[in-house]
Design an enzyme around this catalytic site. Structure first.
Site, PDB file in Angstrom:
ATOM      1  N   HIS A 182      19.570   8.815 -15.677  1.00 28.91           N
ATOM      2  CA  HIS A 182      20.723   8.069 -16.198  1.00 28.91           C
ATOM      3  C   HIS A 182      21.464   7.320 -15.101  1.00 28.91           C
ATOM      4  O   HIS A 182      22.648   7.015 -15.217  1.00 28.91           O
ATOM      5  CB  HIS A 182      21.663   9.016 -16.935  1.00 28.91           C
TER       6      HIS A 182
ATOM      7  N   HIS B  56      35.691  21.696 -17.300  1.00 34.44           N
ATOM      8  CA  HIS B  56      34.936  22.225 -16.149  1.00 34.44           C
ATOM      9  C   HIS B  56      34.504  21.082 -15.224  1.00 34.44           C
ATOM     10  O   HIS B  56      34.744  21.110 -14.011  1.00 34.44           O
ATOM     11  CB  HIS B  56      33.707  22.991 -16.645  1.00 34.44           C
ATOM     12  N   GLU B  57      33.853  20.070 -15.786  1.00 37.56           N
ATOM     13  CA  GLU B  57      33.329  18.979 -14.942  1.00 37.56           C
ATOM     14  C   GLU B  57      34.449  18.248 -14.214  1.00 37.56           C
ATOM     15  O   GLU B  57      34.295  17.867 -13.053  1.00 37.56           O
ATOM     16  CB  GLU B  57      32.513  18.006 -15.798  1.00 37.56           C
TER      17      GLU B  57
ATOM     18  N   GLU C 172      22.456  16.919 -25.472  1.00 37.26           N
ATOM     19  CA  GLU C 172      23.180  18.076 -26.027  1.00 37.26           C
ATOM     20  C   GLU C 172      23.914  17.632 -27.282  1.00 37.26           C
ATOM     21  O   GLU C 172      24.143  16.434 -27.489  1.00 37.26           O
ATOM     22  CB  GLU C 172      24.210  18.607 -25.009  1.00 37.26           C
TER      23      GLU C 172
ATOM     24  N   ASP D  80      32.900  10.895 -10.350  1.00 40.54           N
ATOM     25  CA  ASP D  80      32.455  10.602 -11.717  1.00 40.54           C
ATOM     26  C   ASP D  80      31.925  11.844 -12.423  1.00 40.54           C
ATOM     27  O   ASP D  80      31.469  12.792 -11.785  1.00 40.54           O
ATOM     28  CB  ASP D  80      31.376   9.515 -11.694  1.00 40.54           C
TER      29      ASP D  80
ATOM     30  N   HIS E 185      35.368  19.691 -11.012  1.00 40.20           N
ATOM     31  CA  HIS E 185      34.551  19.188  -9.887  1.00 40.20           C
ATOM     32  C   HIS E 185      35.046  17.824  -9.438  1.00 40.20           C
ATOM     33  O   HIS E 185      35.137  17.558  -8.231  1.00 40.20           O
ATOM     34  CB  HIS E 185      33.084  19.065 -10.301  1.00 40.20           C
TER      35      HIS E 185
ATOM     36  N   ASP F 251      25.234  15.149 -20.561  1.00 39.86           N
ATOM     37  CA  ASP F 251      23.856  15.016 -21.062  1.00 39.86           C
ATOM     38  C   ASP F 251      23.880  14.802 -22.572  1.00 39.86           C
ATOM     39  O   ASP F 251      24.180  15.724 -23.337  1.00 39.86           O
ATOM     40  CB  ASP F 251      23.063  16.299 -20.714  1.00 39.86           C
ATOM     41  N   ASP F 252      23.559  13.592 -23.011  1.00 38.51           N
ATOM     42  CA  ASP F 252      23.670  13.317 -24.442  1.00 38.51           C
ATOM     43  C   ASP F 252      22.487  13.824 -25.247  1.00 38.51           C
ATOM     44  O   ASP F 252      22.379  13.551 -26.448  1.00 38.51           O
ATOM     45  CB  ASP F 252      23.867  11.803 -24.689  1.00 38.51           C
TER      46      ASP F 252
ATOM     47  N   ASP G 141      17.914  17.226 -18.284  1.00 39.28           N
ATOM     48  CA  ASP G 141      16.686  17.995 -18.599  1.00 39.28           C
ATOM     49  C   ASP G 141      16.467  18.182 -20.095  1.00 39.28           C
ATOM     50  O   ASP G 141      15.816  19.133 -20.529  1.00 39.28           O
ATOM     51  CB  ASP G 141      16.765  19.376 -17.925  1.00 39.28           C
ATOM     52  N   GLY G 142      17.061  17.291 -20.921  1.00 43.90           N
ATOM     53  CA  GLY G 142      16.857  17.482 -22.366  1.00 43.90           C
ATOM     54  C   GLY G 142      17.819  18.528 -22.912  1.00 43.90           C
ATOM     55  O   GLY G 142      18.735  18.978 -22.210  1.00 43.90           O
TER      56      GLY G 142
ATOM     57  N   HIS H  40      32.113  25.808  -7.734  1.00 46.46           N
ATOM     58  CA  HIS H  40      31.944  26.841  -8.767  1.00 46.46           C
ATOM     59  C   HIS H  40      32.609  28.157  -8.351  1.00 46.46           C
ATOM     60  O   HIS H  40      32.681  28.490  -7.180  1.00 46.46           O
ATOM     61  CB  HIS H  40      30.465  27.070  -9.032  1.00 46.46           C
TER      62      HIS H  40
ATOM     63  N   ASP I  70      38.840   5.922 -10.662  1.00 43.77           N
ATOM     64  CA  ASP I  70      38.461   6.999  -9.745  1.00 43.77           C
ATOM     65  C   ASP I  70      37.401   7.885 -10.413  1.00 43.77           C
ATOM     66  O   ASP I  70      36.402   8.257  -9.795  1.00 43.77           O
ATOM     67  CB  ASP I  70      39.692   7.853  -9.402  1.00 43.77           C
TER      68      ASP I  70
END
Lengths: 171, 78
Positions: A70, A121-122, A103, A96, A125, A100-101, A77-78, A131, A60
């Site tokens: 990705h 947090h993610e 980071e 899903d 969602h 951001d790798d 965004d870097g 939020h 899931d």
């Protein structure tokens, strides 16, 4: 209703599967596994949701690390800026969580971004939460470090997940 | 001190930020010409969400908030 998505997405079962598709080089595999597991338990502790990890096939919640373009329509965004994003419950890419790798994710250090906090947090969602504008809430959009070893889910977030799924029947 | 106007870089940052998180779209048709611009309305919406002083303009605290590391999910629903 301020907690939910505009289309009130939620999992139709309390038994939710997850799979960690790949890993960041910033941390050991065990640290990533532990961070994700603890992030899911944050939500399980206050709701009827129960999470099962699978190691192949489609879960899931598919969890992955990537940079820039990705594989979805929302490129990263870097370094800094956007740290991660996730999709509300549903089939395929829905549910899903992408990190951001570019980071620097950490297990317990105050340097970089704590993976447990970002993941908790993610995954909110991924469970259907939107939020919060409460600066003390986990679901506040801006990252702020708190000691993961003493983390306790703020009341606003407990209200949010229980609005969608109800309380934990086991307590 | 006189308030320094936002830099070109801040303007670009704000445009990207408001499109991504507050559904700023390209202004077309009659709304483009009437009343405060959509951009100004969206800045106000963002300032309201984050509890900032609502000015509708890119003041320093608004730009500072836009530069903070955050989640990539929009703050308002489509």
């Amino acid at each position: 209703s301020r907690f939910t998505t505009f289309d009130n997405r939620k999992w139709q079962t309390n038994q939710v599967t997850y799979r960690i598709e790949n890993y960041t080089p910033d941390m050991s595999v065990a640290e990533v596994d532990n961070s994700i597991e603890r992030a899911l338990q944050v939500w399980a502790k206050v709701s009827p949701l129960r999470f099962t990890r699978i190691y192949s096939g489609t879960a899931d919640i598919m969890i992955s690390f990537g940079t820039r373009n990705h594989g979805d329509s929302y490129p990263f965004d870097g370094p800094d800026g956007t740290l991660a994003h996730a999709f509300s419950p549903g089939p395929d890419i829905e549910g899903d969580a992408h990190f951001d790798d570019d980071e620097y994710f950490t297990f317990s250090s105050t340097r970089g971004y704590n993976l447990f906090l970002v993941a908790a947090h993610e995954l909110g969602h991924s469970l259907g939460l939107s939020h919060s504008n409460d600066p003390g809430a986990l679901m506040y959009p801006v990252y702020s470090y708190t000691d993961p070893s003493t983390f306790s889910l703020p009341r606003d977030d407990v209200n949010g997940i229980q609005y969608i799924y109800g309380p934990n029947p086991d307590v | 001190l006189p308030i320094s106007p936002p830099t070109e870089e801040d303007e670009v940052l704000a445009e990207t930020y408001l499109k991504r998180f507050f559904n700023l779209t390209e202004e077309t048709g009659p709304t483009a010409r009437r009343g405060p611009s959509q951009r100004s309305r969206k800045v106000s919406e963002m300032q309201t969400f984050f509890g900032l002083q609502v000015t509708g303009t890119l003041d320093a605290e608004t730009v500072t908030m836009m530069k903070k590391p955050r989640c990539g999910v929009p703050d308002v629903q489509p």
